[in-house]
Design a protein around this motif. Structure first.
Motif, PDB file in Angstrom:
ATOM      1  N   VAL A 248       0.846  -1.196   0.000  1.00 27.84           N
ATOM      2  CA  VAL A 248       0.000   0.000   0.000  1.00 27.84           C
ATOM      3  C   VAL A 248       0.875   1.238   0.000  1.00 27.84           C
ATOM      4  O   VAL A 248       1.814   1.340   0.785  1.00 27.84           O
ATOM      5  N   ARG A 249       0.555   2.182  -0.892  1.00 23.06           N
ATOM      6  CA  ARG A 249       1.379   3.371  -1.020  1.00 23.06           C
ATOM      7  C   ARG A 249       0.971   4.427   0.015  1.00 23.06           C
ATOM      8  O   ARG A 249       1.805   5.067   0.615  1.00 23.06           O
ATOM      9  N   ASP A 250      -0.335   4.609   0.187  1.00 18.37           N
ATOM     10  CA  ASP A 250      -0.828   5.740   0.977  1.00 18.37           C
ATOM     11  C   ASP A 250      -1.925   5.252   1.919  1.00 18.37           C
ATOM     12  O   ASP A 250      -3.024   4.932   1.493  1.00 18.37           O
ATOM     13  N   ALA A 253      -5.253   7.480   2.184  1.00 19.64           N
ATOM     14  CA  ALA A 253      -6.107   7.359   1.003  1.00 19.64           C
ATOM     15  C   ALA A 253      -6.907   6.073   1.061  1.00 19.64           C
ATOM     16  O   ALA A 253      -8.077   6.032   0.682  1.00 19.64           O
ATOM     17  N   LYS A 254      -6.289   5.022   1.596  1.00 16.32           N
ATOM     18  CA  LYS A 254      -6.996   3.748   1.714  1.00 16.32           C
ATOM     19  C   LYS A 254      -8.106   3.835   2.751  1.00 16.32           C
ATOM     20  O   LYS A 254      -9.123   3.166   2.631  1.00 16.32           O
ATOM     21  N   VAL A 256      -9.915   6.506   3.278  1.00 17.99           N
ATOM     22  CA  VAL A 256     -11.023   7.171   2.581  1.00 17.99           C
ATOM     23  C   VAL A 256     -11.728   6.173   1.658  1.00 17.99           C
ATOM     24  O   VAL A 256     -12.963   6.118   1.605  1.00 17.99           O
ATOM     25  N   ASP A 257     -10.949   5.342   0.958  1.00 17.43           N
ATOM     26  CA  ASP A 257     -11.543   4.309   0.096  1.00 17.43           C
ATOM     27  C   ASP A 257     -12.397   3.348   0.909  1.00 17.43           C
ATOM     28  O   ASP A 257     -13.499   2.989   0.506  1.00 17.43           O
ATOM     29  N   ALA A 279      -7.632  14.502   8.688  1.00 13.13           N
ATOM     30  CA  ALA A 279      -6.350  14.111   8.095  1.00 13.13           C
ATOM     31  C   ALA A 279      -5.341  13.733   9.166  1.00 13.13           C
ATOM     32  O   ALA A 279      -4.533  12.827   8.986  1.00 13.13           O
ATOM     33  N   ILE A 282      -6.316  10.083  10.220  1.00 15.19           N
ATOM     34  CA  ILE A 282      -6.039   8.971   9.299  1.00 15.19           C
ATOM     35  C   ILE A 282      -4.558   8.894   8.927  1.00 15.19           C
ATOM     36  O   ILE A 282      -4.090   7.834   8.545  1.00 15.19           O
ATOM     37  N   TYR A 283      -3.836  10.002   9.057  1.00 17.68           N
ATOM     38  CA  TYR A 283      -2.400   9.960   8.765  1.00 17.68           C
ATOM     39  C   TYR A 283      -1.570   9.974  10.047  1.00 17.68           C
ATOM     40  O   TYR A 283      -0.407  10.343  10.014  1.00 17.68           O
ATOM     41  N   LEU A 287       2.128   9.920   7.827  1.00 23.49           N
ATOM     42  CA  LEU A 287       2.114  11.120   6.980  1.00 23.49           C
ATOM     43  C   LEU A 287       3.325  11.242   6.047  1.00 23.49           C
ATOM     44  O   LEU A 287       3.155  11.502   4.866  1.00 23.49           O
ATOM     45  N   ILE A 291       1.181  10.406  -0.328  1.00 23.68           N
ATOM     46  CA  ILE A 291       1.456  10.993  -1.644  1.00 23.68           C
ATOM     47  C   ILE A 291       1.648  12.508  -1.497  1.00 23.68           C
ATOM     48  O   ILE A 291       2.611  13.070  -1.990  1.00 23.68           O
ATOM     49  N   ILE A 292       0.699  13.174  -0.824  1.00 20.69           N
ATOM     50  CA  ILE A 292       0.927  14.578  -0.450  1.00 20.69           C
ATOM     51  C   ILE A 292       1.377  14.507   1.002  1.00 20.69           C
ATOM     52  O   ILE A 292       0.570  14.299   1.901  1.00 20.69           O
ATOM     53  N   LYS A 294       2.967  16.628   3.123  1.00 19.03           N
ATOM     54  CA  LYS A 294       3.108  17.745   4.058  1.00 19.03           C
ATOM     55  C   LYS A 294       2.124  18.832   3.669  1.00 19.03           C
ATOM     56  O   LYS A 294       1.520  18.770   2.607  1.00 19.03           O
TER      57      LYS A 294
END
Lengths: 299, 137
Positions: A248-250, A253-254, A256-257, A279, A282-283, A287, A291-292, A294
């Motif tokens: 998993v990259r982010d 984001a997952k 939210v999915d 944010a 979830i991060y 963080l 992907i974003i 900061k």
């Protein structure tokens, strides 16, 4: 018998991951197999000592990278060691200190030191004989992987006993030493199907069913289950301290999915009302690996 | 100005296609990416588009209850609205992302939305991620 040479280094971490080694009896029982050559946290190890060492077998790095000093030492350790292990969620994903990426350097310094006048500055010691320099405070928190090549990743806050037992065998091969199934797999609150129709905070009334069905944010489905669902067993929802799965990259984001696919109706408005800083929730542990990664700000 | 549109192959992409056939004009800043279903668009795709410098992103799917995979458009709508609540914490404006539901025969709606969205993003200015990294160069 040739002893395995170990080095331990704590960048901006809390030393908890290292201490979890000392919680293990097996670490002391097998202690004749290795020698600790450099570990500033619990032995008298200076930078000059590190420069004198010519080879290290396994280096454990804990914590994420913020100061220029962390970066320099980590690079030296990489040069000298055969294997580098990122130990703990901070080293692998950025961890809780990574949340500082939401703030600028000035904001952090003024929060800690009040006004600019109180910020520590380099001084001359002993009538100009020694110059005291402070390491540079970089703009963003980074993972160890972004600075040097890492051979093995051991997430966890702190890593669990079974992960550490695998490590102190010293013949592990896999890149990621983490469970392949999620916290839900070991969670006592079993469910057939998850449907969310309202949102609650963790301190609101808990009826003993799956947290997500009740509408309490729980990141169990996305988090590796090495912890044996310790938090859920004491009625606290999972906050994802093991970070994301290796593929998993982010993580955020997952989340939210996940929420959008299990919701029965539009919960976005309720969600932002109940969790005003969503944010940051979830991060919370990942963080710097997002992907974003900061808050966008003017340089 | 660069806007990325994820359009589902059943409704939104066809309506954009029809807009072309009918010679309706919509802003050239919009780049359409065809996806099997709007629900397939992951949050990572939207975040990645923004991180790489897209000024706006919108996801277009079928009208309510007309999704070919039953609830893909609902998932996409909820995803964009949750994400738009999160974006301000990263210093990005929440109106940079949007969801559009449009039927395959409604080319007019697609064109109107495209124009409005382009105007909205233009009034916000360029994506701060790109703006500031550009200033540094």
């Amino acid at each position: 018998m040739k002893k395995i040479k170990l080095a331990f280094y704590s960048a901006s971490g809390c030393s908890g991951c290292m201490l979890s080694f000392f919680d293990l009896e097996e670490f002391f029982i097998s202690s004749e197999r290795f020698s600790i050559v450099w570990a500033p946290m619990f032995t008298n190890s200076k930078l000059e000592d590190l420069e004198k060492i010519d080879k290290i077998d396994v280096t454990f790095i804990e914590g994420s990278i913020r100061l220029s000093e962390h970066e320099e030492i980590v690079k030296i350790l990489r040069e000298k060691s055969e294997k580098v292990v990122a130990l703990g969620t901070c080293a692998v994903f950025g961890g809780v200190p990574g949340l500082s990426n939401f703030y600028s350097t000035e904001e952090i310094l003024s929060e800690v030191f009040g006004s600019d006048k109180e910020v520590p500055k380099p001084r001359l010691l002993l009538d100009g004989k020694y110059e005291l320099t402070l390491p540079e405070f970089r703009d963003e928190m980074r993972r160890v992987e972004e600075v040097i090549d890492v051979d093995h990743f051991v997430p966890g806050c702190p890593p669990s006993e079974d992960q550490l037992l695998k490590i102190i065998d010293f013949n592990f091969e896999e890149k990621w030493i983490v469970e392949k199934s999620s916290v839900c797999n070991v969670c006592p609150r079993k469910v057939e199907e998850i449907k969310v129709s309202s949102v609650k905070r963790a301190f609101e009334r808990d009826d003993g069913r799956c947290f997500l069905i009740q509408g309490i944010l729980c990141f169990g489905p996305l988090t590796p289950g090495n912890c044996e669902a310790t938090c859920v067993k004491v009625n606290v929802p999972c906050r994802g301290c093991y970070g994301a799965f290796p593929n998993v990259r982010d993580f955020g984001a997952k989340v939210v999915d996940l929420l959008s696919s299990i919701a029965e109706k539009n919960i976005a408005e309720e969600l932002s009302r109940k969790y005003p800083n969503l944010a940051r929730v979830i991060y919370a542990y990942t963080l710097p690996s997002a992907i974003i990664n900061k808050r966008v700000r003017k340089r | 100005m660069k806007i990325i549109a994820f359009a589902c192959q059943w409704c939104a992409y066809r309506s954009a296609d029809l807009a072309g056939t009918l010679k309706y004009e919509y802003p050239s800043s919009i780049t359409i990416i065809k996806v099997p279903c709007s629900g397939r668009v992951e949050t990572e795709f939207i975040l990645k588009a923004l991180a790489e410098g897209a000024d706006g992103v919108f996801v277009a799917g079928c009208p309510k209850n007309e999704c070919h995979y039953r609830k893909g458009n609902f998932v996409a709508e909820l995803k964009t609205s949750i994400l738009s609540n999160i974006l301000p914490e990263f210093g990005l404006e929440s109106s940079r992302i949007a969801f559009l539901e449009v039927s395959s025969s409604d080319a007019k709606k697609f064109v109107e939305f495209a124009r409005n969205f382009d105007e909205r993003v233009r009034s916000l200015g360029r994506n701060p991620i790109r703006r500031y990294s550009h200033e540094k160069d």
